[in-house]
Structure formats: C-alpha cells, structure tokens
Enzyme design. Structure first.
Site, mmCIF file in Angstrom:
data_model
loop_
_atom_site.group_PDB
_atom_site.id
_atom_site.type_symbol
_atom_site.label_atom_id
_atom_site.label_comp_id
_atom_site.label_asym_id
_atom_site.label_seq_id
_atom_site.Cartn_x
_atom_site.Cartn_y
_atom_site.Cartn_z
ATOM 1 N N GLY A 27 134.939 25.267 20.676
ATOM 2 C CA GLY A 27 135.680 24.436 21.168
ATOM 3 C C GLY A 27 135.615 23.021 21.257
ATOM 4 O O GLY A 27 136.141 21.985 21.546
ATOM 5 N N GLU A 68 127.913 33.051 18.130
ATOM 6 C CA GLU A 68 128.605 31.903 18.368
ATOM 7 C C GLU A 68 127.627 30.776 19.035
ATOM 8 O O GLU A 68 127.383 30.642 20.087
ATOM 9 C CB GLU A 68 129.708 32.193 19.595
ATOM 10 N N GLU A 85 130.595 31.542 27.788
ATOM 11 C CA GLU A 85 131.255 30.914 29.037
ATOM 12 C C GLU A 85 130.870 31.995 30.125
ATOM 13 O O GLU A 85 130.749 31.260 31.414
ATOM 14 C CB GLU A 85 132.804 30.636 28.802
ATOM 15 N N LYS A 109 140.697 33.861 25.891
ATOM 16 C CA LYS A 109 139.964 33.344 27.153
ATOM 17 C C LYS A 109 140.894 33.209 28.100
ATOM 18 O O LYS A 109 141.891 34.146 28.472
ATOM 19 C CB LYS A 109 139.444 31.703 26.646
ATOM 20 N N HIS A 132 129.828 36.628 26.445
ATOM 21 C CA HIS A 132 130.009 35.372 26.008
ATOM 22 C C HIS A 132 129.527 34.135 26.591
ATOM 23 O O HIS A 132 129.226 34.227 27.816
ATOM 24 C CB HIS A 132 131.753 35.235 26.088
ATOM 25 N N ASN A 183 139.997 35.476 20.738
ATOM 26 C CA ASN A 183 139.447 35.523 22.026
ATOM 27 C C ASN A 183 140.406 34.553 22.926
ATOM 28 O O ASN A 183 140.322 33.370 22.729
ATOM 29 C CB ASN A 183 137.993 35.085 22.392
ATOM 30 N N SER A 189 134.817 27.103 16.576
ATOM 31 C CA SER A 189 135.850 26.347 15.860
ATOM 32 C C SER A 189 136.160 26.778 14.564
ATOM 33 O O SER A 189 136.340 26.125 13.475
ATOM 34 C CB SER A 189 134.936 24.889 15.609
#
Ligand code: 13P
Length: 252
Positions: A174, A168, A98, A11, A96, A9, A213
């Site tokens: 991250g 996730e 985010e 992003k 996702h 991904n 991660s």
C-alpha cells in the site's frame, strides 16, 4: 508445472452491493484468464463472501481473509472453517501482515489454522514478509525463514504441497514502493530453498506469490521471474478495470 495465480485481497473494502457489482463485471475476464492458464481469485470480507460466490464466474476462486481453527463454540467475532465451507469457500488467506500487526496473529496461530484447513481439504494462502527495519538490517531471510518454519511446522510434504505461500514485504504494501523484481525473486528463491530443506522435492511444485504494490503496469515484470508464481494484490484488485489489467499483464 506451476500454474500462475492472481489473488485479489480486498481487505476491509466493499459493501455487498459493491462486491456484487465487481462479481458481475468479472465474468469475461475470468474466462480470459482461465483460457490463458491463469488461476484467478478474490478475497472479500466475510459479509461479502456469499454475495460474491453467488454472482461471480464459478471459475473464479473466492477466498476468505481469515478463519478460526476451532469447529464451533464461544469465540465471539470469529468464523469457523465449517461455516466457510458451507458458503462454498475453500481458500483462506492467513498471516497477512495487517492481521499480524493489528490482530496479534502469530505464526504459531497460523500453524494451527493451516492444519485445520488442510484437514478440511481447504487451501491456505500463508503470508510472510519483513518490516522495513528488518529489511534495512539485512535480516529479511532470517525473518521469513522463521515465519515459514513456524507456520508450516509439523506438516507432511504432502500437506505442505497444498499450501500457497505469499511473500509480501511490509514496506511495499500500500506504499506504492514495490520491491524490485530482483529483491522479490531473491527472497522467493530463498523461500523455495527453505521449503525444499523442510519438505523435499514437493517444494518445486509449491506456488509462491509476490505481493506489495503490484499494479497492471508492473505485474508482467514479476511474472517474468522464474520463481514467482503469481501475485497477491490489494489496492489494484478492487476495480474491475484494474483487475483486468492485472490479468492482461500476467498473460505471457
Ligand atoms: P497492495 O497491493 O495494496 O500494496 O496490498 C498488497 C497486499 O497486502 C495484498 O495482500
């Protein structure tokens, strides 16, 4: 038998020129992955989809990071499924964390998108995962079960079978703080049991990825878990050398 899947991904990273550079560098590693029965893909931004699709090994999946469920119309800033199809894209990441956090994407909205994608023979990759607060309260399973039930509501078992799930945990994205194999395995096993309750035996063949991660150095450990079918990788998927390391780590 569930085929292992590595999905990068990207992003909001890479210009079309940078994306092309990656695509051209990825040819042999995609062949290597496929030769070892691993499916691989990348999810660039909308503006890079065509460039990547045109320049990458055709065996590599190219996925979008979002879509709109409507066919066309007054939805400024949105991209339809038909537009993605016209670019040769057949996979889309949805929900996702985010997008849930910064764009208000709900599980209900994902449900509408998942249905629209399936009606167009596309593959949704539906993300779920809990915040650190929810994790610390011991409410991960309750949270994730709700995301799964709402996101996949109204699907037939045949439709559900076509969806890829990605677990996730937000606290692992991250941050460099990956979930231990045991935590990932425990939650993903629970997700599979939830899918089984909802859709019956097709759950056995549904792919569930871990994300958060994941690096070339830890991917092998996750892959050794029975229920984990692959990885959704952010940062470590951006560089071709690191991406190759992920593939090598996934080869049993
Ligand atoms: P990182 O691999 O950078 O933690 O990102 C994970 C992720 O959000 C993939 O969708």
């Amino acid at each position: 038998m569930r085929k292992k899947l590595l999905l990068g991904n990207w992003k909001m990273n890479k210009t079309p020129a940078e994306a092309k550079e990656f695509a051209l560098a990825a040819g042999e590693m995609v062949d290597f992955a496929v030769a070892h029965d691993i499916e691989v893909g990348v999810a660039p931004t909308f503006v890079c989809l065509t460039t990547v699709k045109e320049n990458i090994n055709p065996k590599c999946i190219v996925a979008a990071q979002n879509c709109n469920e409507h066919a066309s119309g007054a939805y400024t800033g949105e991209v339809s499924i038909g537009m993605l199809k016209a670019c040769g894209i057949s996979w889309v990441i949805l929900g996702h964390s985010e997008r849930r956090e910064y764009n208000g994407e709900t599980s209900e909205a994902c449900n509408a998108k998942i249905k629209a994608l399936l009606a167009n023979d596309m593959v949704p990759v539906y993300c779920c995962g809990e915040s650190l607060e929810t994790f610390d309260k011991g409410e991960t399973k309750k949270w994730v079960a709700e995301q799964i039930r709402t996101g996949l509501a109204g699907l037939t078992p045949e439709e559900a079978a076509k969806v890829v799930i990605a677990y996730e945990p937000i606290w692992a994205i991250g941050t460099g703080r990956s979930a231990s194999k045991e935590i990932a395995e425990d939650t993903i096993g629970f997700i599979r049991r939830t899918l089984r309750e909802l859709f019956g035996n097709v759950a056995v063949d549904m792919r569930i990825l871990y994300g958060g991660s994941v690096k070339p150095t830890n991917v092998r450990e996750y892959m050794s878990a029975e229920d984990i079918d692959g990885a959704l990788v952010g940062g470590a998927s951006l560089d071709p050398v690191s991406y190759k390391g992920l593939i090598e780590g996934m080869v049993a």
